[in-house]
Design a protein around this motif. Structure first.
Motif, PDB file in Angstrom:
ATOM      1  N   MET A   1      70.051  11.740 -24.994  1.00 36.21           N
ATOM      2  CA  MET A   1      71.103  10.763 -25.144  1.00 36.21           C
ATOM      3  C   MET A   1      71.732  10.509 -23.778  1.00 36.21           C
ATOM      4  N   LEU A   2      71.844   9.284 -23.402  1.00 39.16           N
ATOM      5  CA  LEU A   2      72.454   8.924 -22.127  1.00 39.16           C
ATOM      6  C   LEU A   2      73.947   8.711 -22.302  1.00 39.16           C
ATOM      7  N   THR A   3      74.711   9.160 -21.319  1.00 40.35           N
ATOM      8  CA  THR A   3      76.163   9.023 -21.323  1.00 40.35           C
ATOM      9  C   THR A   3      76.595   8.380 -20.024  1.00 40.35           C
ATOM     10  N   LYS A   4      77.520   7.453 -20.120  1.00 42.85           N
ATOM     11  CA  LYS A   4      78.023   6.779 -18.931  1.00 42.85           C
ATOM     12  C   LYS A   4      79.005   7.689 -18.204  1.00 42.85           C
ATOM     13  N   LEU A   5      78.935   7.690 -16.875  1.00 44.92           N
ATOM     14  CA  LEU A   5      79.799   8.511 -16.031  1.00 44.92           C
ATOM     15  C   LEU A   5      80.331   7.639 -14.906  1.00 44.92           C
ATOM     16  N   THR A   6      81.627   7.671 -14.695  1.00 44.58           N
ATOM     17  CA  THR A   6      82.238   6.901 -13.614  1.00 44.58           C
ATOM     18  C   THR A   6      82.542   7.836 -12.455  1.00 44.58           C
ATOM     19  N   LEU A   7      82.072   7.473 -11.256  1.00 43.27           N
ATOM     20  CA  LEU A   7      82.292   8.272 -10.056  1.00 43.27           C
ATOM     21  C   LEU A   7      83.027   7.440  -9.015  1.00 43.27           C
ATOM     22  N   THR A   8      83.822   8.097  -8.216  1.00 42.68           N
ATOM     23  CA  THR A   8      84.478   7.437  -7.089  1.00 42.68           C
ATOM     24  C   THR A   8      83.851   7.998  -5.823  1.00 42.68           C
ATOM     25  N   ILE A   9      83.141   7.123  -5.100  1.00 39.40           N
ATOM     26  CA  ILE A   9      82.364   7.545  -3.935  1.00 39.40           C
ATOM     27  C   ILE A   9      82.602   6.543  -2.804  1.00 39.40           C
ATOM     28  N   ASP A  10      82.629   7.029  -1.592  1.00 43.84           N
ATOM     29  CA  ASP A  10      82.801   6.190  -0.408  1.00 43.84           C
ATOM     30  C   ASP A  10      81.767   5.059  -0.419  1.00 43.84           C
ATOM     31  N   SER A  11      82.190   3.852  -0.074  1.00 43.63           N
ATOM     32  CA  SER A  11      81.307   2.685  -0.142  1.00 43.63           C
ATOM     33  C   SER A  11      80.093   2.801   0.772  1.00 43.63           C
ATOM     34  N   ASP A  12      80.244   3.443   1.931  1.00 44.60           N
ATOM     35  CA  ASP A  12      79.100   3.628   2.827  1.00 44.60           C
ATOM     36  C   ASP A  12      78.057   4.557   2.192  1.00 44.60           C
ATOM     37  N   VAL A  13      78.528   5.555   1.478  1.00 41.58           N
ATOM     38  CA  VAL A  13      77.621   6.480   0.791  1.00 41.58           C
ATOM     39  C   VAL A  13      76.884   5.749  -0.327  1.00 41.58           C
ATOM     40  N   VAL A  14      77.603   4.913  -1.051  1.00 43.39           N
ATOM     41  CA  VAL A  14      76.979   4.140  -2.128  1.00 43.39           C
ATOM     42  C   VAL A  14      75.906   3.215  -1.559  1.00 43.39           C
ATOM     43  N   LYS A  15      76.221   2.547  -0.464  1.00 43.34           N
ATOM     44  CA  LYS A  15      75.244   1.642   0.170  1.00 43.34           C
ATOM     45  C   LYS A  15      73.995   2.403   0.590  1.00 43.34           C
ATOM     46  N   SER A  16      74.182   3.537   1.235  1.00 40.72           N
ATOM     47  CA  SER A  16      73.039   4.351   1.670  1.00 40.72           C
ATOM     48  C   SER A  16      72.243   4.862   0.477  1.00 40.72           C
ATOM     49  N   ALA A  17      72.949   5.281  -0.563  1.00 39.77           N
ATOM     50  CA  ALA A  17      72.279   5.794  -1.756  1.00 39.77           C
ATOM     51  C   ALA A  17      71.445   4.707  -2.427  1.00 39.77           C
ATOM     52  N   LYS A  18      71.980   3.494  -2.483  1.00 42.03           N
ATOM     53  CA  LYS A  18      71.230   2.388  -3.080  1.00 42.03           C
ATOM     54  C   LYS A  18      69.979   2.069  -2.273  1.00 42.03           C
ATOM     55  N   GLU A  19      70.096   2.072  -0.954  1.00 42.12           N
ATOM     56  CA  GLU A  19      68.935   1.814  -0.099  1.00 42.12           C
ATOM     57  C   GLU A  19      67.884   2.908  -0.288  1.00 42.12           C
ATOM     58  N   TYR A  20      68.347   4.147  -0.311  1.00 47.44           N
ATOM     59  CA  TYR A  20      67.423   5.271  -0.495  1.00 47.44           C
ATOM     60  C   TYR A  20      66.732   5.168  -1.859  1.00 47.44           C
ATOM     61  N   ALA A  21      67.521   4.919  -2.907  1.00 42.02           N
ATOM     62  CA  ALA A  21      66.963   4.823  -4.256  1.00 42.02           C
ATOM     63  C   ALA A  21      65.934   3.695  -4.330  1.00 42.02           C
ATOM     64  N   ARG A  22      66.256   2.565  -3.736  1.00 40.81           N
ATOM     65  CA  ARG A  22      65.330   1.435  -3.729  1.00 40.81           C
ATOM     66  C   ARG A  22      64.021   1.806  -3.040  1.00 40.81           C
ATOM     67  N   SER A  23      64.122   2.536  -1.919  1.00 42.32           N
ATOM     68  CA  SER A  23      62.901   2.918  -1.185  1.00 42.32           C
ATOM     69  C   SER A  23      62.040   3.904  -1.981  1.00 42.32           C
ATOM     70  N   LYS A  24      62.667   4.623  -2.904  1.00 44.21           N
ATOM     71  CA  LYS A  24      61.937   5.601  -3.736  1.00 44.21           C
ATOM     72  C   LYS A  24      61.610   5.043  -5.117  1.00 44.21           C
ATOM     73  N   HIS A  25      61.945   3.753  -5.340  1.00 46.98           N
ATOM     74  CA  HIS A  25      61.702   3.089  -6.622  1.00 46.98           C
ATOM     75  C   HIS A  25      62.389   3.833  -7.770  1.00 46.98           C
ATOM     76  N   ARG A  26      63.640   4.205  -7.529  1.00 46.31           N
ATOM     77  CA  ARG A  26      64.438   4.918  -8.521  1.00 46.31           C
ATOM     78  C   ARG A  26      65.828   4.298  -8.554  1.00 46.31           C
ATOM     79  N   SER A  27      66.580   4.646  -9.564  1.00 47.39           N
ATOM     80  CA  SER A  27      67.965   4.188  -9.631  1.00 47.39           C
ATOM     81  C   SER A  27      68.877   5.263  -9.039  1.00 47.39           C
TER      82      SER A  27
END
Length: 86
Positions: A1-27
């Motif tokens: 069962m999936l559960t939604k989770l809200t996190l507060t993270i620095d915007s630069d970290v989010v940007k880097s994480a999205k780029e990394y995830a995209r490069s690994k074909h993951r969310s």
């Protein structure tokens, strides 16, 4: 069962994480889930009561510790080989 989770993270970290995830074909969600799973599994390893029982290996674990008193593997191997070839 999936559960939604809200996190507060620095915007630069989010940007880097999205780029990394995209490069690994993951969310990013999957990356965070995998990380949290790894952390919780590591904690389980620190608590022997949470580990699955393994009677065979539990029974033999440490059975030779009196024979090898802090010697390094290389020294033990050298000693064993010299005994075999004398």
């Amino acid at each position: 069962m999936l559960t939604k989770l809200t996190l507060t993270i620095d915007s630069d970290v989010v940007k880097s994480a999205k780029e990394y995830a995209r490069s690994k074909h993951r969310s990013v969600s999957k990356l965070v889930e995998d990380y949290l799973k790894t952390v919780s599994d590591t904690e389980k390893l620190k608590n022997p009561d949470l580990l699955p029982k393994a009677p065979l290996t539990d029974g033999i674990a440490g059975m030779f510790k009196n024979d090898y008193q802090g010697q390094e593997y290389d020294q033990l191997l050298e000693d064993a080989l010299s005994e075999d070839y004398q």
